[in-house]
Design a protein around this motif. Structure first.
Motif, mmCIF file in Angstrom:
data_model
loop_
_atom_site.group_PDB
_atom_site.id
_atom_site.type_symbol
_atom_site.label_atom_id
_atom_site.label_comp_id
_atom_site.label_asym_id
_atom_site.label_seq_id
_atom_site.Cartn_x
_atom_site.Cartn_y
_atom_site.Cartn_z
ATOM 1 N N ILE A 163 0.851 -1.188 0.000
ATOM 2 C CA ILE A 163 0.000 0.000 0.000
ATOM 3 C C ILE A 163 0.890 1.243 0.000
ATOM 4 C CG2 ILE A 163 -1.838 1.229 1.222
ATOM 5 C CD1 ILE A 163 -2.592 -1.580 0.131
ATOM 6 N N ALA A 164 0.885 1.971 -1.113
ATOM 7 C CA ALA A 164 1.703 3.190 -1.207
ATOM 8 C C ALA A 164 0.919 4.419 -0.773
ATOM 9 C CB ALA A 164 2.202 3.369 -2.637
ATOM 10 N N GLY A 165 -0.394 4.323 -0.801
ATOM 11 C CA GLY A 165 -1.224 5.452 -0.384
ATOM 12 C C GLY A 165 -2.664 5.010 -0.225
ATOM 13 N N LEU A 166 -3.389 5.723 0.641
ATOM 14 C CA LEU A 166 -4.812 5.429 0.858
ATOM 15 C C LEU A 166 -5.589 6.730 0.911
ATOM 16 C CD1 LEU A 166 -4.921 2.793 3.766
ATOM 17 C CD2 LEU A 166 -5.215 2.366 1.323
ATOM 18 N N LYS A 167 -6.768 6.721 0.326
ATOM 19 C CA LYS A 167 -7.724 7.792 0.557
ATOM 20 C C LYS A 167 -8.816 7.201 1.435
ATOM 21 C CE LYS A 167 -7.991 10.934 -2.854
ATOM 22 N NZ LYS A 167 -8.480 11.613 -4.072
ATOM 23 N N VAL A 168 -9.090 7.885 2.536
ATOM 24 C CA VAL A 168 -9.939 7.321 3.581
ATOM 25 C C VAL A 168 -10.928 8.385 4.059
ATOM 26 C CG1 VAL A 168 -9.915 6.503 5.983
ATOM 27 C CG2 VAL A 168 -8.128 5.743 4.398
ATOM 28 N N VAL A 169 -12.196 7.995 4.225
ATOM 29 C CA VAL A 169 -13.138 8.862 4.934
ATOM 30 C C VAL A 169 -13.157 8.392 6.380
ATOM 31 C CG1 VAL A 169 -15.509 9.658 5.138
ATOM 32 C CG2 VAL A 169 -14.524 9.261 2.868
ATOM 33 N N ALA A 170 -12.632 9.234 7.276
ATOM 34 C CA ALA A 170 -12.550 8.859 8.687
ATOM 35 C C ALA A 170 -13.949 8.865 9.307
ATOM 36 C CB ALA A 170 -11.636 9.825 9.439
ATOM 37 N N GLY A 171 -14.060 8.231 10.459
ATOM 38 C CA GLY A 171 -15.339 8.179 11.166
ATOM 39 C C GLY A 171 -15.896 9.552 11.490
ATOM 40 N N ASN A 172 -15.032 10.541 11.620
ATOM 41 C CA ASN A 172 -15.499 11.907 11.903
ATOM 42 C C ASN A 172 -15.921 12.649 10.634
ATOM 43 O OD1 ASN A 172 -13.112 12.588 10.647
ATOM 44 N ND2 ASN A 172 -12.131 13.456 12.472
ATOM 45 N N GLY A 173 -15.873 11.962 9.488
ATOM 46 C CA GLY A 173 -16.336 12.576 8.247
ATOM 47 C C GLY A 173 -15.261 13.261 7.427
ATOM 48 N N GLU A 174 -14.051 13.348 7.972
ATOM 49 C CA GLU A 174 -12.975 14.023 7.242
ATOM 50 C C GLU A 174 -12.377 13.094 6.185
ATOM 51 O OE1 GLU A 174 -12.088 17.088 7.485
ATOM 52 O OE2 GLU A 174 -12.776 17.789 9.455
ATOM 53 N N LEU A 175 -11.993 13.683 5.066
ATOM 54 C CA LEU A 175 -11.311 12.919 4.020
ATOM 55 C C LEU A 175 -9.806 12.999 4.252
ATOM 56 C CD1 LEU A 175 -11.463 11.342 1.328
ATOM 57 C CD2 LEU A 175 -11.256 13.545 0.161
ATOM 58 N N LEU A 176 -9.146 11.843 4.340
ATOM 59 C CA LEU A 176 -7.707 11.802 4.583
ATOM 60 C C LEU A 176 -6.997 11.240 3.352
ATOM 61 C CD1 LEU A 176 -7.813 10.131 8.126
ATOM 62 C CD2 LEU A 176 -7.825 12.580 7.601
ATOM 63 N N GLU A 177 -5.929 11.922 2.947
ATOM 64 C CA GLU A 177 -5.095 11.390 1.863
ATOM 65 C C GLU A 177 -3.788 10.958 2.484
ATOM 66 O OE1 GLU A 177 -4.925 13.182 -2.045
ATOM 67 O OE2 GLU A 177 -6.276 14.735 -1.305
ATOM 68 N N LEU A 178 -3.639 9.651 2.665
ATOM 69 C CA LEU A 178 -2.550 9.133 3.481
ATOM 70 C C LEU A 178 -1.375 8.658 2.623
ATOM 71 C CD1 LEU A 178 -4.763 7.180 6.055
ATOM 72 C CD2 LEU A 178 -3.896 9.522 6.209
ATOM 73 N N ASN A 179 -0.280 9.335 2.756
ATOM 74 C CA ASN A 179 1.030 9.028 2.155
ATOM 75 C C ASN A 179 1.161 9.290 0.655
ATOM 76 O OD1 ASN A 179 3.716 8.166 2.911
ATOM 77 N ND2 ASN A 179 3.395 6.558 1.398
ATOM 78 N N ARG A 180 0.061 9.362 -0.050
ATOM 79 C CA ARG A 180 0.069 9.777 -1.463
ATOM 80 C C ARG A 180 1.185 9.154 -2.317
ATOM 81 N NH1 ARG A 180 1.051 15.194 -0.540
ATOM 82 N NH2 ARG A 180 0.798 14.892 1.670
ATOM 83 N N GLY A 181 1.470 7.898 -2.127
ATOM 84 C CA GLY A 181 2.372 7.202 -3.040
ATOM 85 C C GLY A 181 3.853 7.424 -2.808
ATOM 86 N N LEU A 182 4.219 8.111 -1.738
ATOM 87 C CA LEU A 182 5.636 8.403 -1.504
ATOM 88 C C LEU A 182 6.393 7.171 -1.016
ATOM 89 C CD1 LEU A 182 5.100 11.835 0.274
ATOM 90 C CD2 LEU A 182 6.103 11.486 -1.994
ATOM 91 N N VAL A 183 7.640 7.036 -1.462
ATOM 92 C CA VAL A 183 8.501 5.972 -0.954
ATOM 93 C C VAL A 183 9.040 6.358 0.418
ATOM 94 C CG1 VAL A 183 10.624 4.667 -1.353
ATOM 95 C CG2 VAL A 183 9.152 5.271 -3.292
ATOM 96 N N LYS A 184 9.367 7.629 0.558
ATOM 97 C CA LYS A 184 9.915 8.124 1.818
ATOM 98 C C LYS A 184 9.093 9.304 2.307
ATOM 99 C CE LYS A 184 14.805 6.969 1.401
ATOM 100 N NZ LYS A 184 16.156 7.583 1.239
#
Lengths: 463, 463
Positions: A163-184
């Motif tokens: 998994i290089a990146g995830l887009k997630v709708v958190a339980g509080n309703g916020e949209l999170l863009e996690l790591n966006r494909g970065l290696v570092k």
């Protein structure tokens, strides 16, 4: 009241597809477990991140619980909706969103079927290497939610690694863009990793950027018959040291009997208590000769009684079917399942203790086990005797699981290797995690999902 | 007052070594950054998990901040103690606790020096593959706290990939045993992964179980001179497609000048703007010939102007020194550092924009850059002009970093690739993480460390 809530959702999202027919509620309200009666409020089938986010915000305001839902092939009840929850199915979100040849990543919507992910990667000459028998039905979002493992972990690791990146709708309703494909990316807590394996209790995965890799070299598939349990780890150690393993799976004669009765073809004659299907690199003559030499050595040592090497792709598939067909062959019997793990080095001692426990505690039930020995992961399937009622059977199994959990705890193991905790194993979470750790898990859940609307009752016994 | 607190700590732990001499406070109060004046309360040097736990409990009761401390080779101020904190140094906890041949794991105390981890793995015929120039001073606990990367990431990934288990004293004083070496463990949130890269703000890593692997096959080291920046990605794509890369590092002529002045030996004549040091598998003639063929192809294409292949281990080491010696050669000048990353596919566009920005904004300062191009990771070092005062210089650099952070944000990059955020980059965290994500990070911190005693002020601008 619940009608009002649904009407409010429809008003907010007039385009949202909502299902409430009894057949739909039943279909979408359950997973491959069959222990709970589906009873969802309704099924929502959003087509976009925006719709998912709007549903989560609505659920927060209206205090409606949401069950995130993929292919519902789960074996732990993680996608069961038995308490008036809204099932949020990702099955209309199955598109490929992008491929990057330099990064070698594939970005997809979370509802995409694993087989389609494999196909999309292959189109670019690459592979997504996580694989298991449910590939034709399970969704990548569900794989991520349980950190799915499968038959290639020994070579490629679990879903987490890819998994290089995830887009997630958190339980509080916020949209999170996690790591966006970065290696570092050493810029604080890696919530991408936290979300993997969180079973829909922190956020709903809506998109994933997956790492791809080169296809493995040509391989061979070998079936081995083993005379006893001790030989298992000896053969594994020998094969791992000398070959480039892609898979090393074992099963028992009981498992073989069911899969043969289900239409698979016998490949080795005679009675043998244990079998191994293994696949390894065989790119050139040197590697093929090494495989033969290793097999002969195992035979000489008495660790292997018989064996066969597939001579064609069809035969390789037939050998694999002996292992991969097990779960399906047992499904009509609705077995009680354990999916446990210990450290690989702890397998022999644990196996002996476990086998004695199961023999003692299930004197009348047929117990079938198989699994990923190179990962320390065993699957135990218990079949209900015909003359035992379902409820009494489950009660007996739960009793044994308590004892098994104690054994696991002593060996530093886990009550769930790759299925997740869900509803099925939540009473045993404390055999794998200390009270202090579980308290922190609950605390973190509250941060992501303060109102507890995402998959309540899963993972934790009460919310 | 602070004297009372220390007296209380000594009463609780009469055996605990505590240092308060000014030279010790200065030595242990800073890392490789030199921007802050060390001012710790005292230095504690525990020898056991129990002592660490007792110190954290004391700190909670007495409201004393703790700075966890390893080799203090950090470049982001993560281990700086400039505000009366207690420095908790792990340097007396350096033992190997266990090796498991079947699991292929090494369990060590967190204060162990990375080089000693390498040595211990080698004794068992295996390697711990994370590696970088500070290997002789940095500790494995610090590596974990920053998810350290280094020169082999292209082959082996970051520190995160190599952690099978962690023992951690959380900010609330609880001892956590995270994952305990399991390959498969889908039993809730993977706090092991959350702790990796958390920069001492959630818990203090006291022990780690590290995965080991087989040593790579024999390799060759090649130095390449490149005519321009565009050639960089072309050479990388070609080499990655055709060779089994172990490392692919680049640096500029500016960097070369400093490292030559510092005693390294020139290996390629003439003036070239860019250089690459690459290492790749060369186990047999076929692979060695492939390397030559690839080099010749790059030469024909005009992507490479010159090159040299090491003919001995000594020459390989000399070529590596050209890249690995850069940081040390610049250290006396106390450069201002950026450590940034973008997706590999985003490197070309980002490089052009970044280079223009740096040329425009640093008309008088010498700017040296180098890094791990295959991971999308660039290190930028800015040297202070002799006639500019330190404070004015840093002010100017911070201004440029703001612009750089904006550029990174547009390209989906990270303000810290492998150094961490610490004190140095905390003002720029919001260029890499959205407000919603930072809010969740703060929430999670509060769960693990409700009183905010662990490394306050690091990672987040205010606590």
């Amino acid at each position: 009241m619940s009608h009002d809530r649904l009407a409010d959702l429809s008003r907010r999202l007039p385009e949202l597809r909502l299902l409430t027919a009894p057949a739909d509620l039943e279909h979408y309200g359950r997973d491959w477990t069959r222990r709970w009666t589906p009873a969802p409020l309704a099924i929502a089938l959003p087509v976009s991140v925006e719709e998912v986010q709007a549903i989560v915000r609505w659920a927060n305001e209206q205090a409606v619980a949401i069950v995130p839902s993929g292919g519902r092939t789960g074996l732990s009840g993680g996608a069961v909706a038995a308490n008036g929850e809204l099932v949020l199915s990702l099955e209309r979100m199955q598109r490929v969103l992008g491929f990057d040849a330099v990064d070698r990543t594939l970005t997809v919507q979370a509802g995409m079927i694993l087989q389609h992910v494999h196909d999309a990667a292959r189109q670019h000459g690459l592979i997504y290497p996580v694989d298991f028998a449910a590939r034709g039905s399970c969704s990548i979002g569900g794989n991520i939610a349980t950190n799915a493992g499968g038959i290639r972990v020994i070579r490629y690791g679990n879903t987490r690694e890819w998994i290089a990146g995830l887009k997630v709708v958190a339980g509080n309703g916020e949209l999170l863009e996690l790591n966006r494909g970065l290696v570092k990316n050493s810029s604080g807590y890696d919530f991408r990793q936290l979300l993997v394996g969180s079973e829909g209790t922190l956020g709903i995965v809506v998109e994933a950027t997956l790492k791809l890799t080169d296809p493995p070299p040509p391989s061979q598939v070998m079936l081995l018959a083993l005379p006893d349990m001790d030989a298992l780890m000896q053969v594994f150690a020998l094969f791992r040291a000398r070959l480039e393993l892609q898979a090393f799976e074992f099963f028992t004669d009981h498992a073989l009997r069911h899969v043969l009765a289900h239409g698979a073809q016998r490949a080795i004659d005679g009675d043998h208590p244990y079998y191994v299907v293994t696949e390894f690199d065989a790119a050139d003559e040197r590697q093929q000769e090494a495989a033969l030499a290793v097999f002969e050595q195992a035979l000489e040592q008495g660790w292997v009684s018989d064996g066969v090497i597939a001579q064609s792709e069809a035969q390789a598939a037939a050998l694999w079917r002996l292992r991969e067909g097990i779960t399906e062959s047992l499904a009509p019997r609705r077995p009680y399942k354990n999916d446990i793990a210990v450290r690989v080095g702890a397998v022999p001692a644990f196996l002996h203790e476990m086998q004695a426990l199961l023999a003692r505690k299930y004197p009348r039930a047929e117990v079938i086990w198989f699994g990923h020995i190179g990962d320390g992961n065993l699957h135990i399937n218990v079949l209900r005797p015909d003359d035992l009622a379902e409820a009494a059977f489950i009660e007996q199994c739960e009793h044994v699981t308590h004892l098994l959990a104690d054994t696991l705890q002593r060996h530093g193991g886990s009550i769930s290797a790759e299925h997740g905790i869900g509803l099925v194993k939540r009473a045993y979470l404390d055999s794998t995690r200390d009270a202090a750790e579980i308290a922190l898990m609950r605390g973190v859940r509250k941060v992501f999902d303060p109102r507890g609307i995402l998959n309540p009752g899963k993972l934790f016994a009460d919310d």
